[in-house]
Each structure stands twice: as structure tokens, then as C-alpha cells.
Design a protein around this motif. Structure first.
Motif, PDB file in Angstrom:
ATOM      1  N   LEU A  55       0.827  -1.210   0.000  1.00 46.86           N
ATOM      2  CA  LEU A  55       0.000   0.000   0.000  1.00 46.86           C
ATOM      3  C   LEU A  55       0.860   1.257   0.000  1.00 46.86           C
ATOM      4  O   LEU A  55       0.532   2.241  -0.674  1.00 46.86           O
ATOM      5  N   GLU A  56       1.964   1.224   0.738  1.00 52.90           N
ATOM      6  CA  GLU A  56       2.885   2.371   0.724  1.00 52.90           C
ATOM      7  C   GLU A  56       3.475   2.573  -0.658  1.00 52.90           C
ATOM      8  O   GLU A  56       3.548   3.699  -1.159  1.00 52.90           O
ATOM      9  N   LEU A  57       3.912   1.489  -1.273  1.00 49.14           N
ATOM     10  CA  LEU A  57       4.483   1.580  -2.618  1.00 49.14           C
ATOM     11  C   LEU A  57       3.459   2.095  -3.621  1.00 49.14           C
ATOM     12  O   LEU A  57       3.773   2.931  -4.469  1.00 49.14           O
ATOM     13  N   LYS A  58       2.245   1.589  -3.518  1.00 43.73           N
ATOM     14  CA  LYS A  58       1.181   2.005  -4.438  1.00 43.73           C
ATOM     15  C   LYS A  58       0.938   3.509  -4.322  1.00 43.73           C
ATOM     16  O   LYS A  58       0.762   4.195  -5.332  1.00 43.73           O
ATOM     17  N   LYS A  59       0.971   4.030  -3.101  1.00 46.81           N
ATOM     18  CA  LYS A  59       0.786   5.471  -2.902  1.00 46.81           C
ATOM     19  C   LYS A  59       1.954   6.252  -3.489  1.00 46.81           C
ATOM     20  O   LYS A  59       1.754   7.285  -4.128  1.00 46.81           O
ATOM     21  N   MET A  60       3.169   5.767  -3.292  1.00 48.34           N
ATOM     22  CA  MET A  60       4.343   6.447  -3.839  1.00 48.34           C
ATOM     23  C   MET A  60       4.259   6.529  -5.359  1.00 48.34           C
ATOM     24  O   MET A  60       4.559   7.571  -5.951  1.00 48.34           O
ATOM     25  N   VAL A  61       3.823   5.438  -5.985  1.00 48.03           N
ATOM     26  CA  VAL A  61       3.688   5.412  -7.446  1.00 48.03           C
ATOM     27  C   VAL A  61       2.561   6.348  -7.890  1.00 48.03           C
ATOM     28  O   VAL A  61       2.705   7.098  -8.854  1.00 48.03           O
ATOM     29  N   SER A  62       1.458   6.352  -7.168  1.00 47.52           N
ATOM     30  CA  SER A  62       0.341   7.238  -7.539  1.00 47.52           C
ATOM     31  C   SER A  62       0.703   8.708  -7.330  1.00 47.52           C
ATOM     32  O   SER A  62       0.135   9.578  -7.981  1.00 47.52           O
ATOM     33  N   ASP A  63       1.679   8.956  -6.437  1.00 51.83           N
ATOM     34  CA  ASP A  63       2.154  10.334  -6.228  1.00 51.83           C
ATOM     35  C   ASP A  63       3.201  10.762  -7.252  1.00 51.83           C
ATOM     36  O   ASP A  63       3.723  11.865  -7.177  1.00 51.83           O
ATOM     37  N   GLY A  64       3.547   9.853  -8.193  1.00 51.16           N
ATOM     38  CA  GLY A  64       4.418  10.240  -9.280  1.00 51.16           C
ATOM     39  C   GLY A  64       5.761   9.534  -9.379  1.00 51.16           C
ATOM     40  O   GLY A  64       6.488   9.732 -10.345  1.00 51.16           O
ATOM     41  N   MET A  65       6.116   8.729  -8.396  1.00 54.96           N
ATOM     42  CA  MET A  65       7.383   7.992  -8.475  1.00 54.96           C
ATOM     43  C   MET A  65       7.239   6.833  -9.446  1.00 54.96           C
ATOM     44  O   MET A  65       6.155   6.268  -9.597  1.00 54.96           O
ATOM     45  N   SER A  66       8.341   6.472 -10.095  1.00 57.17           N
ATOM     46  CA  SER A  66       8.321   5.258 -10.908  1.00 57.17           C
ATOM     47  C   SER A  66       8.309   4.060  -9.957  1.00 57.17           C
ATOM     48  O   SER A  66       8.673   4.185  -8.779  1.00 57.17           O
ATOM     49  N   LYS A  67       7.905   2.914 -10.461  1.00 61.66           N
ATOM     50  CA  LYS A  67       7.872   1.710  -9.627  1.00 61.66           C
ATOM     51  C   LYS A  67       9.263   1.411  -9.072  1.00 61.66           C
ATOM     52  O   LYS A  67       9.412   1.071  -7.901  1.00 61.66           O
ATOM     53  N   GLU A  68      10.270   1.539  -9.922  1.00 63.70           N
ATOM     54  CA  GLU A  68      11.641   1.231  -9.507  1.00 63.70           C
ATOM     55  C   GLU A  68      12.108   2.186  -8.411  1.00 63.70           C
ATOM     56  O   GLU A  68      12.716   1.767  -7.427  1.00 63.70           O
ATOM     57  N   GLU A  69      11.832   3.480  -8.579  1.00 61.12           N
ATOM     58  CA  GLU A  69      12.211   4.464  -7.551  1.00 61.12           C
ATOM     59  C   GLU A  69      11.496   4.186  -6.233  1.00 61.12           C
ATOM     60  O   GLU A  69      12.099   4.278  -5.162  1.00 61.12           O
ATOM     61  N   ALA A  70      10.224   3.866  -6.324  1.00 64.03           N
ATOM     62  CA  ALA A  70       9.448   3.600  -5.118  1.00 64.03           C
ATOM     63  C   ALA A  70       9.996   2.377  -4.381  1.00 64.03           C
ATOM     64  O   ALA A  70      10.178   2.419  -3.159  1.00 64.03           O
ATOM     65  N   ILE A  71      10.284   1.321  -5.117  1.00 65.00           N
ATOM     66  CA  ILE A  71      10.817   0.103  -4.496  1.00 65.00           C
ATOM     67  C   ILE A  71      12.175   0.380  -3.871  1.00 65.00           C
ATOM     68  O   ILE A  71      12.445  -0.027  -2.741  1.00 65.00           O
ATOM     69  N   ASP A  72      13.052   1.082  -4.592  1.00 66.32           N
ATOM     70  CA  ASP A  72      14.378   1.409  -4.044  1.00 66.32           C
ATOM     71  C   ASP A  72      14.266   2.250  -2.783  1.00 66.32           C
ATOM     72  O   ASP A  72      14.935   1.983  -1.781  1.00 66.32           O
ATOM     73  N   SER A  73      13.431   3.272  -2.831  1.00 68.75           N
ATOM     74  CA  SER A  73      13.252   4.154  -1.681  1.00 68.75           C
ATOM     75  C   SER A  73      12.700   3.389  -0.484  1.00 68.75           C
ATOM     76  O   SER A  73      13.170   3.545   0.648  1.00 68.75           O
ATOM     77  N   PHE A  74      11.707   2.557  -0.729  1.00 69.34           N
ATOM     78  CA  PHE A  74      11.081   1.775   0.328  1.00 69.34           C
ATOM     79  C   PHE A  74      12.084   0.800   0.934  1.00 69.34           C
ATOM     80  O   PHE A  74      12.191   0.683   2.161  1.00 69.34           O
ATOM     81  N   ALA A  75      12.828   0.113   0.091  1.00 71.40           N
ATOM     82  CA  ALA A  75      13.813  -0.862   0.574  1.00 71.40           C
ATOM     83  C   ALA A  75      14.887  -0.176   1.422  1.00 71.40           C
ATOM     84  O   ALA A  75      15.277  -0.691   2.474  1.00 71.40           O
ATOM     85  N   LYS A  76      15.341   0.982   0.994  1.00 68.58           N
ATOM     86  CA  LYS A  76      16.352   1.718   1.764  1.00 68.58           C
ATOM     87  C   LYS A  76      15.804   2.131   3.130  1.00 68.58           C
ATOM     88  O   LYS A  76      16.504   2.057   4.139  1.00 68.58           O
ATOM     89  N   ARG A  77      14.550   2.561   3.164  1.00 70.43           N
ATOM     90  CA  ARG A  77      13.928   2.936   4.446  1.00 70.43           C
ATOM     91  C   ARG A  77      13.868   1.756   5.393  1.00 70.43           C
ATOM     92  O   ARG A  77      14.172   1.877   6.576  1.00 70.43           O
ATOM     93  N   VAL A  78      13.459   0.604   4.867  1.00 68.23           N
ATOM     94  CA  VAL A  78      13.354  -0.586   5.701  1.00 68.23           C
ATOM     95  C   VAL A  78      14.723  -1.002   6.220  1.00 68.23           C
ATOM     96  O   VAL A  78      14.883  -1.312   7.400  1.00 68.23           O
ATOM     97  N   ILE A  79      15.720  -0.959   5.364  1.00 67.48           N
ATOM     98  CA  ILE A  79      17.069  -1.329   5.773  1.00 67.48           C
ATOM     99  C   ILE A  79      17.581  -0.363   6.850  1.00 67.48           C
ATOM    100  O   ILE A  79      18.191  -0.788   7.834  1.00 67.48           O
ATOM    101  N   ASN A  80      17.309   0.925   6.692  1.00 65.25           N
ATOM    102  CA  ASN A  80      17.724   1.896   7.707  1.00 65.25           C
ATOM    103  C   ASN A  80      17.043   1.653   9.039  1.00 65.25           C
ATOM    104  O   ASN A  80      17.654   1.838  10.102  1.00 65.25           O
ATOM    105  N   ILE A  81      15.795   1.248   9.008  1.00 69.63           N
ATOM    106  CA  ILE A  81      15.072   0.953  10.249  1.00 69.63           C
ATOM    107  C   ILE A  81      15.681  -0.266  10.931  1.00 69.63           C
ATOM    108  O   ILE A  81      15.818  -0.299  12.149  1.00 69.63           O
ATOM    109  N   LEU A  82      16.057  -1.261  10.142  1.00 74.96           N
ATOM    110  CA  LEU A  82      16.616  -2.484  10.699  1.00 74.96           C
ATOM    111  C   LEU A  82      18.009  -2.268  11.278  1.00 74.96           C
ATOM    112  O   LEU A  82      18.421  -2.977  12.188  1.00 74.96           O
ATOM    113  N   ASN A  83      18.717  -1.294  10.729  1.00 71.53           N
ATOM    114  CA  ASN A  83      20.058  -1.001  11.248  1.00 71.53           C
ATOM    115  C   ASN A  83      19.913  -0.138  12.448  1.00 71.53           C
ATOM    116  O   ASN A  83      20.366   0.008  13.389  1.00 71.53           O
TER     117      ASN A  83
END
Length: 83
Positions: A55-83
Motif C-alpha cells: 500500500l505504501e508503494l502504491k501510494k508512492m507510485v500514484s504520487d508520481g514515483m516510478s515503480k523502480e524508484e518507489a521500491i528502491d526508496s522503500f527498501a532503503k527505508r526498511v534497511i535503515n530501520i533495521l540497522n
């Protein structure tokens, strides 16, 4: 977070936000069954997390991000939270 699941859901785009939320609610309810072992509960919770991630990714894409950018951004956020 399972990127393959998130990418698949994002590519297929078959489900509404309401359907995803209802599915997550059902998974959450099932995960509260006392008789389930912890591994099963962890798997269910992981799937629920994937649905909310979608759902977060879907919102990012609907707000104008490409799918690839949204996935990269989301993955980086998750990794930062885990660290």
C-alpha cells in the motif's frame, strides 16, 4: 519485507486499498490463534507487513514515483530501520 511479493502486487495492481486492508485484517485475526506455532504466526505477520508495504508503494507510485524508484526508496527505508 519480501521484494518479490511487493513487486508482483505492484505490477499486477489487481486489488484495491480496501481489499488489501481487509485481507491484512483477516491475516491479523488468524495470527492471534493461540494454537498456532510461533513460526506460522511469524509467517502470517510477515505477509501482513508485505500487504501494508504494498500500500505504501502504491501510494508512492500514484504520487508520481516510478515503480523502480518507489521500491528502491522503500527498501532503503526498511534497511535503515533495521540497522
Amino acid at each position: 519485507m519480501r521484494l518479490k511479493i511487493l513487486k508482483h502486487l505492484l505490477d499486477s495492481d489487481l486489488f484495491s486499498e480496501d481489499e488489501i486492508n481487509k485481507t491484512a485484517d483477516v491475516i491479523n485475526e488468524i495470527s492471534n490463534i493461540d494454537e498456532l506455532n510461533q513460526n506460522t504466526k511469524d509467517t502470517l505477520i510477515s505477509f501482513m507487513s508485505d500487504l501494508y508495504g504494498y500500500l505504501e508503494l502504491k501510494k508512492m507510485v500514484s504520487d508520481g514515483m516510478s515503480k523502480e524508484e518507489a521500491i528502491d526508496s522503500f527498501a532503503k527505508r526498511v534497511i535503515n530501520i533495521l540497522n
